[in-house]
Design an enzyme around this catalytic site. Sequence first.
Site, PDB file in Angstrom:
ATOM      1  N   THR A 136       0.856  -1.191   0.000  1.00 49.74           N
ATOM      2  CA  THR A 136       0.000   0.000   0.000  1.00 49.74           C
ATOM      3  C   THR A 136       0.884   1.230   0.000  1.00 49.74           C
ATOM      4  O   THR A 136       1.697   1.422   0.905  1.00 49.74           O
ATOM      5  CB  THR A 136      -0.906  -0.004   1.246  1.00 49.74           C
ATOM      6  OG1 THR A 136      -1.643  -1.214   1.217  1.00 49.74           O
ATOM      7  CG2 THR A 136      -1.857   1.174   1.240  1.00 49.74           C
ATOM      8  N   GLU A 166      -3.278  -4.692  -2.930  1.00 44.61           N
ATOM      9  CA  GLU A 166      -3.650  -5.951  -2.292  1.00 44.61           C
ATOM     10  C   GLU A 166      -4.786  -5.709  -1.299  1.00 44.61           C
ATOM     11  O   GLU A 166      -4.720  -4.797  -0.484  1.00 44.61           O
ATOM     12  CB  GLU A 166      -2.418  -6.484  -1.547  1.00 44.61           C
ATOM     13  CG  GLU A 166      -2.543  -7.887  -1.115  1.00 44.61           C
ATOM     14  CD  GLU A 166      -3.017  -8.765  -2.251  1.00 44.61           C
ATOM     15  OE1 GLU A 166      -2.188  -9.160  -3.063  1.00 44.61           O
ATOM     16  OE2 GLU A 166      -4.233  -9.048  -2.327  1.00 44.61           O
ATOM     17  N   PHE A 167      -5.818  -6.537  -1.351  1.00 40.54           N
ATOM     18  CA  PHE A 167      -6.956  -6.358  -0.428  1.00 40.54           C
ATOM     19  C   PHE A 167      -7.097  -7.546   0.527  1.00 40.54           C
ATOM     20  O   PHE A 167      -8.140  -7.723   1.148  1.00 40.54           O
ATOM     21  CB  PHE A 167      -8.258  -6.172  -1.216  1.00 40.54           C
ATOM     22  CG  PHE A 167      -8.247  -4.973  -2.127  1.00 40.54           C
ATOM     23  CD1 PHE A 167      -8.421  -3.687  -1.625  1.00 40.54           C
ATOM     24  CD2 PHE A 167      -8.033  -5.112  -3.490  1.00 40.54           C
ATOM     25  CE1 PHE A 167      -8.404  -2.572  -2.457  1.00 40.54           C
ATOM     26  CE2 PHE A 167      -8.013  -4.011  -4.339  1.00 40.54           C
ATOM     27  CZ  PHE A 167      -8.193  -2.730  -3.820  1.00 40.54           C
ATOM     28  N   ASN A 223      -9.819   1.035   2.351  1.00 37.60           N
ATOM     29  CA  ASN A 223      -9.528   0.751   3.758  1.00 37.60           C
ATOM     30  C   ASN A 223     -10.054   1.852   4.675  1.00 37.60           C
ATOM     31  O   ASN A 223     -10.540   1.578   5.772  1.00 37.60           O
ATOM     32  CB  ASN A 223      -8.023   0.554   3.966  1.00 37.60           C
ATOM     33  CG  ASN A 223      -7.619  -0.885   3.708  1.00 37.60           C
ATOM     34  OD1 ASN A 223      -8.463  -1.716   3.376  1.00 37.60           O
ATOM     35  ND2 ASN A 223      -6.346  -1.186   3.838  1.00 37.60           N
ATOM     36  N   GLY A 272      -7.699  -2.693  14.638  1.00 37.35           N
ATOM     37  CA  GLY A 272      -6.240  -2.664  14.794  1.00 37.35           C
ATOM     38  C   GLY A 272      -5.620  -3.279  13.561  1.00 37.35           C
ATOM     39  O   GLY A 272      -6.206  -3.234  12.485  1.00 37.35           O
ATOM     40  N   CYS A 275      -2.966  -2.667   8.799  1.00 37.60           N
ATOM     41  CA  CYS A 275      -3.482  -1.872   7.667  1.00 37.60           C
ATOM     42  C   CYS A 275      -4.323  -0.662   8.073  1.00 37.60           C
ATOM     43  O   CYS A 275      -3.966   0.470   7.743  1.00 37.60           O
ATOM     44  CB  CYS A 275      -4.293  -2.772   6.744  1.00 37.60           C
ATOM     45  SG  CYS A 275      -3.253  -3.888   5.820  1.00 37.60           S
ATOM     46  N   LYS A 278      -2.667   2.348   9.936  1.00 33.78           N
ATOM     47  CA  LYS A 278      -1.629   2.929   9.079  1.00 33.78           C
ATOM     48  C   LYS A 278      -2.250   3.618   7.861  1.00 33.78           C
ATOM     49  O   LYS A 278      -1.876   4.740   7.508  1.00 33.78           O
ATOM     50  CB  LYS A 278      -0.695   1.794   8.647  1.00 33.78           C
ATOM     51  CG  LYS A 278       0.348   2.158   7.640  1.00 33.78           C
ATOM     52  CD  LYS A 278       1.267   0.988   7.384  1.00 33.78           C
ATOM     53  CE  LYS A 278       0.849   0.203   6.223  1.00 33.78           C
ATOM     54  NZ  LYS A 278       1.492   0.054   5.048  1.00 33.78           N
TER      55      LYS A 278
HETATM   56  C1  UDX Z   1      -7.791  -5.111   6.202  1.00 31.92           C
HETATM   57  C2  UDX Z   1      -8.699  -5.070   4.960  1.00 31.92           C
HETATM   58  O1  UDX Z   1      -9.930  -5.735   5.266  1.00 31.92           O
HETATM   59  C3  UDX Z   1      -8.011  -5.716   3.783  1.00 31.92           C
HETATM   60  O2  UDX Z   1      -8.821  -5.582   2.629  1.00 31.92           O
HETATM   61  C4  UDX Z   1      -6.662  -5.008   3.561  1.00 31.92           C
HETATM   62  O3  UDX Z   1      -5.964  -5.578   2.510  1.00 31.92           O
HETATM   63  C5  UDX Z   1      -5.812  -5.075   4.824  1.00 31.92           C
HETATM   64  O4  UDX Z   1      -6.565  -4.495   5.903  1.00 31.92           O
HETATM   65  P1  UDX Z   1      -7.070  -6.920   8.015  1.00 31.92           P
HETATM   66  O5  UDX Z   1      -6.292  -5.820   8.653  1.00 31.92           O
HETATM   67  O6  UDX Z   1      -6.417  -8.242   7.822  1.00 31.92           O
HETATM   68  O7  UDX Z   1      -7.590  -6.472   6.561  1.00 31.92           O
HETATM   69  O8  UDX Z   1      -8.353  -7.197   8.911  1.00 31.92           O
HETATM   70  P2  UDX Z   1      -9.931  -6.925   8.867  1.00 31.92           P
HETATM   71  O9  UDX Z   1     -10.628  -8.213   8.862  1.00 31.92           O
HETATM   72  O10 UDX Z   1     -10.290  -5.971   7.804  1.00 31.92           O
HETATM   73  O11 UDX Z   1     -10.145  -6.262  10.311  1.00 31.92           O
HETATM   74  C6  UDX Z   1      -9.440  -5.079  10.681  1.00 31.92           C
HETATM   75  C7  UDX Z   1      -9.782  -4.687  12.084  1.00 31.92           C
HETATM   76  O12 UDX Z   1     -11.129  -4.201  12.168  1.00 31.92           O
HETATM   77  C8  UDX Z   1      -9.684  -5.795  13.129  1.00 31.92           C
HETATM   78  O13 UDX Z   1      -9.079  -5.297  14.293  1.00 31.92           O
HETATM   79  C9  UDX Z   1     -11.110  -6.186  13.388  1.00 31.92           C
HETATM   80  O14 UDX Z   1     -11.305  -6.717  14.687  1.00 31.92           O
HETATM   81  C10 UDX Z   1     -11.800  -4.835  13.231  1.00 31.92           C
HETATM   82  N1  UDX Z   1     -13.213  -4.954  12.873  1.00 31.92           N
HETATM   83  C11 UDX Z   1     -13.570  -5.481  11.673  1.00 31.92           C
HETATM   84  C12 UDX Z   1     -14.181  -4.480  13.750  1.00 31.92           C
HETATM   85  O15 UDX Z   1     -13.880  -3.992  14.841  1.00 31.92           O
HETATM   86  N2  UDX Z   1     -15.490  -4.562  13.379  1.00 31.92           N
HETATM   87  C13 UDX Z   1     -15.886  -5.080  12.187  1.00 31.92           C
HETATM   88  O16 UDX Z   1     -17.101  -5.110  11.933  1.00 31.92           O
HETATM   89  C14 UDX Z   1     -14.902  -5.563  11.311  1.00 31.92           C
END
Ligand code: UDX
Length: 448
Positions: A136, A166-167, A223, A272, A275, A278
């Site tokens: 990113t 990347e997602f 994001n 947290g 991603c 940041k």
């Molecule tokens: C995220 C994006 O979803 C992904 O597309 C990108 O490439 C990288 O960042 P990730 O950080 O792996 O992925 O986790 P994600 O499942 O998106 O959750 C991120 C945070 O949000 C977690 O701490 C999760 O607990 C929190 N979250 C998520 C919530 O508090 N509530 C929700 O409804 C969904």
Amino acid sequence: MTSPKKLKKKKYTKRYSICVVGAGHVGLVAAACFAELNHKVVCVDSDEHRIQSLKKKKLPFYEPELEPLVKKNIKSGNLSFSSALGEGIKKSEVIFLAVGTPPQVDGSADLSSVENVARIVARNLDSYKLIVEKSTVPVKTGRKVKEAIHRYKKSNVDFDVASNPEFLREGKAVYDFFYPDRIVVGVESKRAENILKDIYASLKTPLIVTDINTAELIKHASNSFLATKISFINVVSHICDLAGADVEKVSLAMGLDKRIGKEFLQAGIGYGGSCFPKDVAAFIYIAKKLGYELNLLKEVENINKEQWIRFVEKVKEHLWILRDKKIAILGLSFKPDTDDMRCAPSVNIIESFINEGAHLILFDPQAQNQAKKIFKTSSKLKFSQDPYSAVKDCDCLCFLTEWDQFHKLDFKKIKKLMHYPFIADGRNMFDGDALRKLEFDYIGMGKL
Ligand code: UDX
């Protein structure tokens, strides 16, 4: 195994030689999955220790389904690991940059690794190559990468730069690679577009072709939108607490509206990971650089911070004084199915409890070792090998990550083990009424 069986039967338009630079979450998953798509992949990282471990099929982090994929593709010869970047570049036609872009104090991304790789690419440019940003990066980075390669290249060889953000979600990264909602490619030439289309040819998903700036922006916008959705529902959860309403029902009803959608409406102690924190900070910085104060996202950040603070306050309100109280923490990683502790809200919560003088016992099914790097065992903080020994004689049990296995816990047994049966559910995992029936005191986030 997530990788679709059908993929193997498909005729590939072309088998590409690919160099993935960076063996972190993004790079390693991409490398293993490209190899599974039958491309010839070398994954390069400057961390010699990491490369040696990977050669021995030892992964540097936990990610479901990744290990078998790495092992299988090393065996088939499709995937190899190396610390020799120059060589990796020379023998590849396509180079994916998946190096770290860590945040700096002002929120901007540190792009020194990207620039460094661009210079090494330039020095090793002996035939046409497509250099693809996967990390990113702020909008306009592609242009900078192109300029850097032009500046340092020694021969007159042609090259293209592209963006392919990347997602992948941690914990579901392999699945997300094979079944993405969309693939975004930002290109400047038809040649680059065709190569990227070819590489992903066997994945049945919409492929959006844009210019490079737009592709870079799509990642930050996506994001930041998801983070905004989480902060929105977290604010609603606060109002639910004040009004005596139930955020779970609110998000259920909201989510059934197709325009809103039910995903990412789970209230809790905040987002947290590597991603969202940041990328939101970086987007604020990018906008400011472009001349716009992105106050909307500043508030998203504030709300996210307020959530873990609110959780600590709620526990304090219940226990009154935390000094010398024994608190069990189940779940440490920033979300389930990963051992990643980066920006995990659990870290702030645990530090607050320690500062208040509480005694803590921590347990996580996967993140225990990562957590031990952050928290040293002391008379005030201990790690437990299982959830039941963690809760023994505790005054409070906090759930901070919604691991599936916590749903299978025997709460009657837990009640007997605890000194005082109080559950603080930071992820709204449980049915509060069911636990109250078992005579627990129960609190969630905006939940009845
Ligand atoms: C995220 C994006 O979803 C992904 O597309 C990108 O490439 C990288 O960042 P990730 O950080 O792996 O992925 O986790 P994600 O499942 O998106 O959750 C991120 C945070 O949000 C977690 O701490 C999760 O607990 C929190 N979250 C998520 C919530 O508090 N509530 C929700 O409804 C969904």
